[in-house]
Design a protein around this motif. Structure first.
Motif, PDB file in Angstrom:
ATOM      1  N   GLU A  22      -8.016 -60.014  17.731  1.00  0.00           N
ATOM      2  CA  GLU A  22      -7.394 -61.102  18.495  1.00  0.00           C
ATOM      3  C   GLU A  22      -8.393 -61.732  19.463  1.00  0.00           C
ATOM      4  O   GLU A  22      -8.351 -62.938  19.705  1.00  0.00           O
ATOM      5  N   ASP A  23      -9.287 -60.937  20.011  1.00  0.00           N
ATOM      6  CA  ASP A  23     -10.333 -61.482  20.876  1.00  0.00           C
ATOM      7  C   ASP A  23     -11.315 -62.317  20.049  1.00  0.00           C
ATOM      8  O   ASP A  23     -11.781 -63.364  20.488  1.00  0.00           O
ATOM      9  N   ARG A  25     -10.621 -63.978  17.319  1.00  0.00           N
ATOM     10  CA  ARG A  25      -9.916 -65.228  17.031  1.00  0.00           C
ATOM     11  C   ARG A  25      -9.970 -66.172  18.225  1.00  0.00           C
ATOM     12  O   ARG A  25     -10.292 -67.358  18.090  1.00  0.00           O
ATOM     13  N   ARG A  26      -9.706 -65.648  19.399  1.00  0.00           N
ATOM     14  CA  ARG A  26      -9.709 -66.458  20.615  1.00  0.00           C
ATOM     15  C   ARG A  26     -11.090 -67.064  20.884  1.00  0.00           C
ATOM     16  O   ARG A  26     -11.220 -68.239  21.225  1.00  0.00           O
ATOM     17  N   VAL A  27     -12.154 -66.268  20.731  1.00  0.00           N
ATOM     18  CA  VAL A  27     -13.510 -66.763  20.977  1.00  0.00           C
ATOM     19  C   VAL A  27     -13.888 -67.829  19.945  1.00  0.00           C
ATOM     20  O   VAL A  27     -14.478 -68.853  20.297  1.00  0.00           O
ATOM     21  N   GLU A  29     -11.889 -69.861  18.388  1.00  0.00           N
ATOM     22  CA  GLU A  29     -11.161 -71.074  18.773  1.00  0.00           C
ATOM     23  C   GLU A  29     -11.783 -71.740  19.994  1.00  0.00           C
ATOM     24  O   GLU A  29     -11.806 -72.969  20.094  1.00  0.00           O
ATOM     25  N   SER A  30     -12.318 -70.947  20.905  1.00  0.00           N
ATOM     26  CA  SER A  30     -12.856 -71.497  22.156  1.00  0.00           C
ATOM     27  C   SER A  30     -14.078 -72.388  21.937  1.00  0.00           C
ATOM     28  O   SER A  30     -14.400 -73.205  22.799  1.00  0.00           O
ATOM     29  N   ASN A  68     -19.099 -63.570  25.512  1.00  0.00           N
ATOM     30  CA  ASN A  68     -17.803 -62.950  25.726  1.00  0.00           C
ATOM     31  C   ASN A  68     -17.881 -61.431  25.814  1.00  0.00           C
ATOM     32  O   ASN A  68     -17.178 -60.811  26.617  1.00  0.00           O
TER      33      ASN A  68
END
Length: 180
Positions: A22-23, A25-27, A29-30, A68
């Motif tokens: 999930e991290d 995926r978030r990175v 997208e960022s 990150n």
């Protein structure tokens, strides 16, 4: 937009290199990539991007991951067409080599020279062999290869920046994300 698959190397291998999906995926997208999806917690990511340069995508992701996480995360990117071909070759090699104990596919950041390929493929013995096709090196391991060695042929260190997945994961991802 084009669809790409990224494979992260050396994550979730102990307490210091943790990077939950999930991290990831978030990175991803960022940094502006869209339609991001992950598969299991070993660093498999699918996304869409307007970028066309594989090297630029890799650099963008690696910089974002390092910022990150605080550690380098080598990243190997394939277009869906390239990955479909890796999956096709994987199936072909499985069919041509019945009875394998293991079939690992090393996904390579860069293609190897003819001399490197000759050295890697030349390490074949009764335990198995390596077959290099483009940016994929297939470790075809025979029954009895297991003597506690992670790299029984001593070839993985010759591949440059690479990460491996077993043949089943290659097939699953090709079907799930590439329509193969």
């Amino acid at each position: 937009m084009a669809t790409y698959l990224a494979f992260l190397r050396a994550i979730n291998l102990g307490a210091k290199r943790v990077f939950p999906k999930e991290d990831i995926r978030r990175v991803v997208e960022s940094v502006g990539f869209e339609e991001v999806a992950t598969h299991i917690n070993t660093g498999n990511v699918r996304f869409e991007s307007r970028m066309r340069s594989r090297q630029r995508i890799e650099r963008t992701l690696e910089a974002a991951f390092a910022a990150n996480r605080g550690f380098e995360v080598p990243t190997i990117v394939f277009s869906t067409a390239e990955f479909r071909e890796v999956a096709r070759q994987t199936r072909e090699l499985d069919d041509a080599n019945p009875g394998l104990a293991r079939h690992y596919v090393y996904l390579l950041k860069d293609e190897l020279s003819a001399a490197q390929i000759a050295e890697i493929e030349g390490r074949a013995d009764e335990r198995g062999g390596m077959v290099v096709r483009g940016r994929a090196a297939h470790a075809l391991l025979q029954p009895g290869y297991q003597d506690g060695a992670v790299d029984p042929l001593g070839a993985a260190s010759l591949l440059g920046v690479a990460t491996n997945r077993n043949a089943n994961v290659i097939g699953t991802l090709a079907e799930k994300w590439c329509g193969a």
